[in-house]
Design a protein around this motif. Structure first.
Motif, PDB file in Angstrom:
ATOM      1  N   ASP A  46       0.837  -1.199   0.000  1.00  0.00           N
ATOM      2  CA  ASP A  46       0.000   0.000   0.000  1.00  0.00           C
ATOM      3  C   ASP A  46       0.874   1.252   0.000  1.00  0.00           C
ATOM      4  OD1 ASP A  46      -2.019   1.860   0.338  1.00  0.00           O
ATOM      5  OD2 ASP A  46      -2.187   1.515   2.488  1.00  0.00           O
ATOM      6  N   SER A  47       0.703   2.091  -0.998  1.00  0.00           N
ATOM      7  CA  SER A  47       1.450   3.348  -1.067  1.00  0.00           C
ATOM      8  C   SER A  47       0.601   4.535  -0.626  1.00  0.00           C
ATOM      9  CB  SER A  47       1.941   3.590  -2.499  1.00  0.00           C
ATOM     10  OG  SER A  47       0.840   3.753  -3.382  1.00  0.00           O
ATOM     11  N   GLU A  48      -0.690   4.292  -0.348  1.00  0.00           N
ATOM     12  CA  GLU A  48      -1.598   5.390  -0.025  1.00  0.00           C
ATOM     13  C   GLU A  48      -1.892   5.491   1.465  1.00  0.00           C
ATOM     14  OE1 GLU A  48      -5.044   5.009  -2.471  1.00  0.00           O
ATOM     15  OE2 GLU A  48      -3.918   5.056  -4.353  1.00  0.00           O
ATOM     16  N   SER A  49      -1.442   4.496   2.244  1.00  0.00           N
ATOM     17  CA  SER A  49      -1.676   4.474   3.696  1.00  0.00           C
ATOM     18  C   SER A  49      -3.149   4.738   4.012  1.00  0.00           C
ATOM     19  CB  SER A  49      -0.790   5.509   4.414  1.00  0.00           C
ATOM     20  OG  SER A  49       0.570   5.180   4.269  1.00  0.00           O
ATOM     21  N   ALA A  50      -4.008   4.034   3.289  1.00  0.00           N
ATOM     22  CA  ALA A  50      -5.444   4.278   3.429  1.00  0.00           C
ATOM     23  C   ALA A  50      -6.222   3.014   3.768  1.00  0.00           C
ATOM     24  CB  ALA A  50      -5.990   4.879   2.137  1.00  0.00           C
ATOM     25  N   ILE A  51      -5.511   1.942   4.126  1.00  0.00           N
ATOM     26  CA  ILE A  51      -6.190   0.683   4.405  1.00  0.00           C
ATOM     27  C   ILE A  51      -6.523   0.576   5.887  1.00  0.00           C
ATOM     28  CG2 ILE A  51      -5.885  -1.821   4.496  1.00  0.00           C
ATOM     29  CD1 ILE A  51      -6.579  -0.803   1.752  1.00  0.00           C
ATOM     30  N   ASP A  52      -7.788   0.344   6.173  1.00  0.00           N
ATOM     31  CA  ASP A  52      -8.269   0.176   7.539  1.00  0.00           C
ATOM     32  C   ASP A  52      -8.423  -1.321   7.816  1.00  0.00           C
ATOM     33  OD1 ASP A  52      -9.542   0.325   9.998  1.00  0.00           O
ATOM     34  OD2 ASP A  52     -11.502   0.737   9.126  1.00  0.00           O
ATOM     35  N   PRO A  53      -7.799  -1.847   8.900  1.00  0.00           N
ATOM     36  CA  PRO A  53      -7.922  -3.276   9.200  1.00  0.00           C
ATOM     37  C   PRO A  53      -9.372  -3.736   9.355  1.00  0.00           C
ATOM     38  CG  PRO A  53      -6.187  -2.288  10.520  1.00  0.00           C
ATOM     39  CD  PRO A  53      -6.891  -1.165   9.823  1.00  0.00           C
ATOM     40  N   GLY A  54     -10.187  -2.885   9.955  1.00  0.00           N
ATOM     41  CA  GLY A  54     -11.597  -3.229  10.112  1.00  0.00           C
ATOM     42  C   GLY A  54     -12.295  -3.373   8.781  1.00  0.00           C
TER      43      GLY A  54
ATOM     44  N   TRP B 158     -20.049   0.841   0.670  1.00  0.00           N
ATOM     45  CA  TRP B 158     -18.844   1.243   1.388  1.00  0.00           C
ATOM     46  C   TRP B 158     -19.150   2.032   2.662  1.00  0.00           C
ATOM     47  CZ3 TRP B 158     -20.090   6.241   0.856  1.00  0.00           C
ATOM     48  CH2 TRP B 158     -20.581   6.711  -0.381  1.00  0.00           C
ATOM     49  N   GLY B 159     -20.403   2.326   2.911  1.00  0.00           N
ATOM     50  CA  GLY B 159     -20.752   3.143   4.080  1.00  0.00           C
ATOM     51  C   GLY B 159     -21.542   2.392   5.128  1.00  0.00           C
ATOM     52  N   THR B 160     -21.442   1.055   5.138  1.00  0.00           N
ATOM     53  CA  THR B 160     -22.159   0.242   6.117  1.00  0.00           C
ATOM     54  C   THR B 160     -21.188  -0.759   6.747  1.00  0.00           C
ATOM     55  OG1 THR B 160     -22.755  -1.458   4.495  1.00  0.00           O
ATOM     56  CG2 THR B 160     -24.261   0.404   4.727  1.00  0.00           C
ATOM     57  N   ASP B 161     -21.697  -1.511   7.706  1.00  0.00           N
ATOM     58  CA  ASP B 161     -20.866  -2.549   8.327  1.00  0.00           C
ATOM     59  C   ASP B 161     -20.525  -3.646   7.326  1.00  0.00           C
ATOM     60  OD1 ASP B 161     -20.869  -1.265  10.750  1.00  0.00           O
ATOM     61  OD2 ASP B 161     -22.607  -2.343  11.519  1.00  0.00           O
ATOM     62  N   GLU B 162     -21.405  -3.857   6.351  1.00  0.00           N
ATOM     63  CA  GLU B 162     -21.158  -4.851   5.306  1.00  0.00           C
ATOM     64  C   GLU B 162     -20.687  -4.137   4.049  1.00  0.00           C
ATOM     65  OE1 GLU B 162     -23.553  -8.211   2.661  1.00  0.00           O
ATOM     66  OE2 GLU B 162     -24.550  -7.220   4.326  1.00  0.00           O
ATOM     67  N   VAL B 163     -19.394  -4.267   3.734  1.00  0.00           N
ATOM     68  CA  VAL B 163     -18.851  -3.580   2.571  1.00  0.00           C
ATOM     69  C   VAL B 163     -18.607  -4.578   1.445  1.00  0.00           C
ATOM     70  CG1 VAL B 163     -17.726  -1.848   4.011  1.00  0.00           C
ATOM     71  CG2 VAL B 163     -16.441  -3.872   3.303  1.00  0.00           C
ATOM     72  N   GLY B 164     -18.518  -4.059   0.226  1.00  0.00           N
ATOM     73  CA  GLY B 164     -18.217  -4.918  -0.911  1.00  0.00           C
ATOM     74  C   GLY B 164     -19.268  -4.837  -2.004  1.00  0.00           C
ATOM     75  N   ILE B 165     -19.127  -5.698  -2.987  1.00  0.00           N
ATOM     76  CA  ILE B 165     -19.986  -5.704  -4.163  1.00  0.00           C
ATOM     77  C   ILE B 165     -21.354  -6.289  -3.836  1.00  0.00           C
ATOM     78  CG2 ILE B 165     -20.264  -6.673  -6.488  1.00  0.00           C
ATOM     79  CD1 ILE B 165     -17.188  -6.711  -6.663  1.00  0.00           C
ATOM     80  N   GLN B 166     -22.394  -5.618  -4.268  1.00  0.00           N
ATOM     81  CA  GLN B 166     -23.746  -6.179  -4.190  1.00  0.00           C
ATOM     82  C   GLN B 166     -23.921  -7.085  -5.413  1.00  0.00           C
ATOM     83  OE1 GLN B 166     -26.352  -2.558  -3.497  1.00  0.00           O
ATOM     84  NE2 GLN B 166     -27.056  -3.877  -1.851  1.00  0.00           N
ATOM     85  N   ASP B 167     -23.566  -8.315  -5.230  1.00  0.00           N
ATOM     86  CA  ASP B 167     -23.464  -9.236  -6.356  1.00  0.00           C
ATOM     87  C   ASP B 167     -24.820  -9.657  -6.898  1.00  0.00           C
ATOM     88  OD1 ASP B 167     -22.384 -11.024  -8.217  1.00  0.00           O
ATOM     89  OD2 ASP B 167     -22.366 -12.656  -6.765  1.00  0.00           O
ATOM     90  N   ALA B 168     -25.628 -10.295  -6.067  1.00  0.00           N
ATOM     91  CA  ALA B 168     -26.899 -10.853  -6.534  1.00  0.00           C
ATOM     92  C   ALA B 168     -27.838  -9.782  -7.078  1.00  0.00           C
ATOM     93  CB  ALA B 168     -27.581 -11.620  -5.399  1.00  0.00           C
TER      94      ALA B 168
END
Length: 373
Positions: A101-109, A285-295
């Motif tokens: 990571d070069s942007e220092s923007a990754i949150d472990p959570g 990206w703004g909830t506890d469940e992040v990621g692609i809404q696949d279905a």
């Protein structure tokens, strides 16, 4: 010379392969029927079944193992979110993930919510382009196999000359491209032979061409990516992400706050016969469940199929036995809880998008099992 040819003719094919490998110091000579280092036998699911369906003709795919892949996008189009999901899926396949990571923007959570096991994930601060390439080279040359390298991002990583020099862009012009040209030529074969994968995140930048045909070029090629031409050649797959600025392109919660956005995907390059294909999905990206809404994207994916009819707000799904089932788009996710309905939807997706469906060993099929909720 005749005697020399005669002696050479007595060497078997296996003997010649051994000779070449001994001379090279590496296993570079292969029998393509037994061990083909150029064939992609495994894929890392992206988290979007629609995207995995359009990557390779004939079966579900994803990020190719043994190859280089680029995910480039405009700002806030979900590059890091997608990379985190890919990292989590790679871990589930037993791969080691090294996140540079070069942007220092990754949150472990954030990584945990995306499905990553952060205890088994190696996080590296990407100090320079040279540091990234040396890290990858050291890992693959150590004998480590099945490693997913994620570089976030190429555009934001400086060279050593950038770090030690001034702020004049002219002083380091084309330096990054030259370093990458040399680095990629060194890493291509080791990445393939160790069954690893190199995922590069990059930025899409507005193309500002010069000359008499500038307007035409700007219309046909509106975006470019940093890194130079060498990167364009080394990538087996280039996934470009864009989005709309309209309010309807965002997902809002009950209070009207934005918690997600719509992403449009284009395969800018594909060595798997699918260049130019498109799909779309939404990312939370703004909830506890992040990621692609696949279905949620599957309905759009199967539109146009003869087995899905539309009349106003109502859709009709046609089963193989000729029976039909009506529903409205508002109840789509609820309908997918029915195994029979979900199975038929996935069958139509395979017929509509993959066309000739062939589940191969190492495909992404297990990640979209109809038995999974």
């Amino acid at each position: 010379m005749a005697k020399s040819k005669s002696k050479a003719g007595k060497i078997s094919i296996d003997g010649l392969r051994s000779l070449i490998n001994k001379t090279s110091g590496l296993d570079v000579a292969h029998n393509l029927n037994e061990a083909n280092p150029t064939e992609v036998k495994e894929w890392i699911p992206t988290g979007s079944r629609w995207l995995d369906s359009i990557v390779c003709r004939g079966h579900l795919a994803g990020i190719p193992i043994g190859k280089f892949t680029e995910i480039a996008g405009l700002e806030s189009t979900g590059k890091s979110f997608m990379a985190a999901q890919i990292a989590g899926n790679a871990q589930k396949m037993g791969m080691t993930v090294i996140y540079m990571d070069s942007e220092s923007a990754i949150d472990p959570g954030f990584l945990e919510r995306a499905g990553c096991n952060i205890n088994d994930l190696i996080y590296v601060q990407a100090q320079s382009v040279e540091h990234v390439l040396e890290t990858v080279e050291n890992v693959v040359s150590s004998g480590a196999e099945r490693t997913l390298f994620i570089w976030d991002s190429l555009a934001m990583t400086p060279t050593i000359t950038d770090v030690e020099g001034d702020f004049n862009p002219q002083s380091t012009m084309a330096m990054k491209a030259r370093i990458l040209s040399k680095g990629m030529s060194k890493l291509t074969i080791p990445i393939a032979n160790t069954k690893s994968a190199f995922l590069v995140l990059n930025q899409l930048k507005t193309n500002i061409p010069q000359g008499p045909n500038a307007r035409i070029i700007a219309m046909t090629t509106p975006f470019i990516t940093p890194g130079g031409k060498a990167m364009h050649y080394v990538y087996s797959l280039r996934i470009w992400l864009t989005g709309r600025k309209a309010k309807s392109a965002f997902i809002e919660d009950e209070s009207g706050f934005r918690i997600g956005s719509e992403v449009k995907v284009k395969l800018e390059k594909s060595r798997f016969g699918t260049q130019g294909r498109n799909c779309a999905f939404k990312i939370l990206w703004g909830t506890d469940e992040v990621g692609i809404q696949d279905a949620e994207s599957w309905l759009e994916a199967i539109k146009g199929s003869d087995n899905l009819k539309q009349a106003g707000a109502w859709y009709t799904l046609v089963y193989k036995d000729g029976t039909e089932e009506k529903f409205q788009s508002a109840h789509w996710i609820e309908k997918l809880k029915d195994k029979k309905f979900k199975t038929r939807v996935l069958e139509i997706m395979d017929e509509q998008i993959i066309r000739k469906f062939d589940v191969r060993e190492g495909s992404a099929e297990d990640f979209y099992d109809v038995d999974k909720e």
